[in-house]
Design an enzyme around this catalytic site. Structure first.
Site, PDB file in Angstrom:
ATOM      1  N   THR A  70       0.847  -1.205   0.000  1.00 33.66           N
ATOM      2  CA  THR A  70       0.000   0.000   0.000  1.00 33.66           C
ATOM      3  C   THR A  70       0.879   1.251   0.000  1.00 33.66           C
ATOM      4  OG1 THR A  70      -1.735  -1.191   1.184  1.00 33.66           O
ATOM      5  CG2 THR A  70      -1.818   1.224   1.283  1.00 33.66           C
ATOM      6  N   GLN A 176       1.308  -9.245  -6.115  1.00 35.93           N
ATOM      7  CA  GLN A 176       0.948 -10.669  -6.188  1.00 35.93           C
ATOM      8  C   GLN A 176       1.949 -11.486  -7.015  1.00 35.93           C
ATOM      9  OE1 GLN A 176      -1.423 -12.382  -4.631  1.00 35.93           O
ATOM     10  NE2 GLN A 176      -2.395 -10.639  -3.632  1.00 35.93           N
ATOM     11  N   THR A 234      12.991   5.579  10.711  1.00 38.27           N
ATOM     12  CA  THR A 234      13.921   4.492  11.031  1.00 38.27           C
ATOM     13  C   THR A 234      13.395   3.200  10.433  1.00 38.27           C
ATOM     14  OG1 THR A 234      14.467   5.611  13.087  1.00 38.27           O
ATOM     15  CG2 THR A 234      15.048   3.265  12.935  1.00 38.27           C
ATOM     16  N   CYS A 325      -9.078  -7.460   1.246  1.00 39.32           N
ATOM     17  CA  CYS A 325      -9.559  -6.168   1.729  1.00 39.32           C
ATOM     18  C   CYS A 325     -11.051  -5.995   1.490  1.00 39.32           C
ATOM     19  CB  CYS A 325      -8.809  -5.039   1.031  1.00 39.32           C
ATOM     20  SG  CYS A 325      -7.046  -5.217   1.189  1.00 39.32           S
TER      21      CYS A 325
HETATM   22  C1  LIG Z   1      -2.320  -6.368  -5.689  1.00 39.95           C
HETATM   23  C2  LIG Z   1      -2.134  -5.833  -4.310  1.00 39.95           C
HETATM   24  N1  LIG Z   1      -1.659  -4.596  -4.150  1.00 39.95           N
HETATM   25  C3  LIG Z   1      -1.446  -4.067  -2.928  1.00 39.95           C
HETATM   26  C4  LIG Z   1      -1.734  -4.787  -1.787  1.00 39.95           C
HETATM   27  C5  LIG Z   1      -1.473  -4.177  -0.454  1.00 39.95           C
HETATM   28  O1  LIG Z   1      -0.263  -4.672   0.079  1.00 39.95           O
HETATM   29  P1  LIG Z   1       0.060  -4.525   1.644  1.00 39.95           P
HETATM   30  O2  LIG Z   1      -0.875  -5.443   2.366  1.00 39.95           O
HETATM   31  O3  LIG Z   1       1.483  -4.946   1.779  1.00 39.95           O
HETATM   32  O4  LIG Z   1      -0.138  -3.110   2.006  1.00 39.95           O
HETATM   33  C6  LIG Z   1      -2.247  -6.088  -1.905  1.00 39.95           C
HETATM   34  C7  LIG Z   1      -2.607  -6.861  -0.705  1.00 39.95           C
HETATM   35  O5  LIG Z   1      -3.503  -7.685  -0.709  1.00 39.95           O
HETATM   36  C8  LIG Z   1      -2.441  -6.633  -3.206  1.00 39.95           C
HETATM   37  O6  LIG Z   1      -2.908  -7.866  -3.388  1.00 39.95           O
END
Ligand SMILES: Cc1ncc(COP(=O)(O)O)c(C=O)c1O
Length: 384
Positions: A70, A176, A234, A325
């Protein structure tokens, strides 16, 4: 319990866990400190950077560590956008993770023009469509590499090439893909690439944005100037040590075992499609190697993909309805809607995602459990 939700997160590999514990107890210095404690911690971080760079065929300087996918996506989007004093044009696709679509919605509120490219029935973006939507003020194109919900792989090299020869920055969310398929970033031709540790046996809370050398981004976090000034704060030394270990394991253990994963995936797919009422979603030919997704054709507004996930959980099988999510929500999946599924079917997606640890026997048990659930919910169908 049978865990088939490796697209949501993977358990840390035992060697990763051991390395994280070792670093937490022994290398807890602040890498910015100039004394021995700090310098030893800095070495741990740089070793992790080297390992990740080797996995992606880039130089260590091109890696900016983040807290995960993210944050890497935010750094890519806002890091490019803040290079401009006036709003410009960005292109994305209709099948992005919310970690891309949500920050782009914020930019739209600030006056940026965002074009969302349609996809075909398999979730694929057509390079011709990208070409047709470029504008003189297009400054960034961001297209997901491997779609988390339906597994479709985009033609990233082709899409990136269209942008590269026009000087448009190209970003891909490869969260992914990294650790599951070989990724040679220079070969792929992308300028920016996001990854996340917890999708390939590293701990949660670490990831990276890879930035092609020479590309200037505005910093995402300001402060002490860590990560070449791009991402102050950090660094989580122990988590990054785990990420580096996972990158090494990907090269030595997991990527060479891809045939095993593909074999499992195809086996599961054939067994699922033999059950009445399930239809594969996403592309079959261009697909993540660990991913099978289906829609349950007999679902309705009360019995959705989430219903199947719930009953399977009761029977000891952990899967997901779409991306992790979105699994707490009952709305139709925007990804399935973009692929042409109606609202009813777009609520009925289920995702099975596998790992190198998954066995055929686990898949057999999962399919048997699903068969029982489906039979209970749709007794009128032929179950011979
Ligand atoms: C395609 C994709 N992008 C971004 C993310 C977000 O990653 P993170 O959980 O490390 O923030 C995910 C998590 O499911 C994802 O599948």
């Amino acid at each position: 319990m049978i865990y088939l939700d490796y697209s949501a997160t993977t358990p840390p590999h035992p060697q990763v866990t051991a390395r994280v514990a070792e670093v937490l107890s022994q290398e807890w210095g602040n890498p910015s400190s100039i004394h021995q404690y700090g310098q030893r911690a800095a070495l741990v971080v740089e070793r992790a950077r080297l390992a990740l760079a080797a996995l992606l065929a880039v130089t260590p300087e091109e890696i900016i560590f983040t807290s995960g996918g993210t944050e890497a996506n935010h750094l890519a989007i806002f890091g490019v956008a803040q290079n401009y004093t006036q709003p410009q044009h960005i292109i994305t696709s209709a099948v992005e993770h919310p970690a891309i679509s949500a920050p782009l919605a914020v930019l739209a509120q600030r006056g940026w023009q965002i074009t969302t490219l349609p996809v075909d029935a398999t979730g694929r973006v057509d390079p011709e469509t990208l070409l047709a939507h470029l504008q003189p003020n297009t400054v960034l194109v961001s297209i997901i590499y491997g779609q988390s919900e339906v597994g479709t792989l985009q033609p990233i090299a082709e899409l990136a090439q269209i942008c590269r020869c026009r000087g448009i920055v190209f970003h891909t969310d490869a969260v992914q893909v990294v650790g599951r398929l070989p990724v040679d970033m220079p070969d792929l031709g992308v300028d920016l690439l996001s990854l996340s540790g917890h999708k390939f046996y590293a701990p949660q809370g670490c990831g990276a944005l890879v930035v092609r050398r020479g590309l200037a981004l505005q910093p995402w976090l300001y402060g002490g100037g860590q990560e070449g000034g791009q991402r102050s704060g950090t660094p989580p030394v122990a988590l990054l040590a785990g990420l580096g270990m996972a990158a090494e394991l990907a090269q030595t253990e997991f990527l060479p075992q891809q045939a095993y994963l593909l074999n499992l995936r195809d086996y599961l797919c054939a067994r699922l499609l033999a059950l009445p009422g399930l239809r594969l979603t996403g592309s079959w030919s261009d697909r993540l190697p660990h991913h099978v997704s289906v829609v349950w054709q007999h679902g309705d507004t009360t019995h959705t993909g989430k219903t199947l996930v719930h009953y399977l959980n009761q029977r000891g099988v952990a899967v997901s309805s779409g991306s992790a999510c979105a699994s707490g929500k009952t709305q139709p999946s925007p990804v399935l809607q973009a692929m042409g599924y109606d609202d009813r079917l777009a609520r009925c997606g289920v995702r099975f995602s596998l790992s190198h640890y998954t066995t055929k026997s686990e898949l057999d048990q999962a399919v048997t459990a699903l068969g029982e659930v489906l039979q209970r919910l749709t007794p009128a169908l032929s179950w011979s």
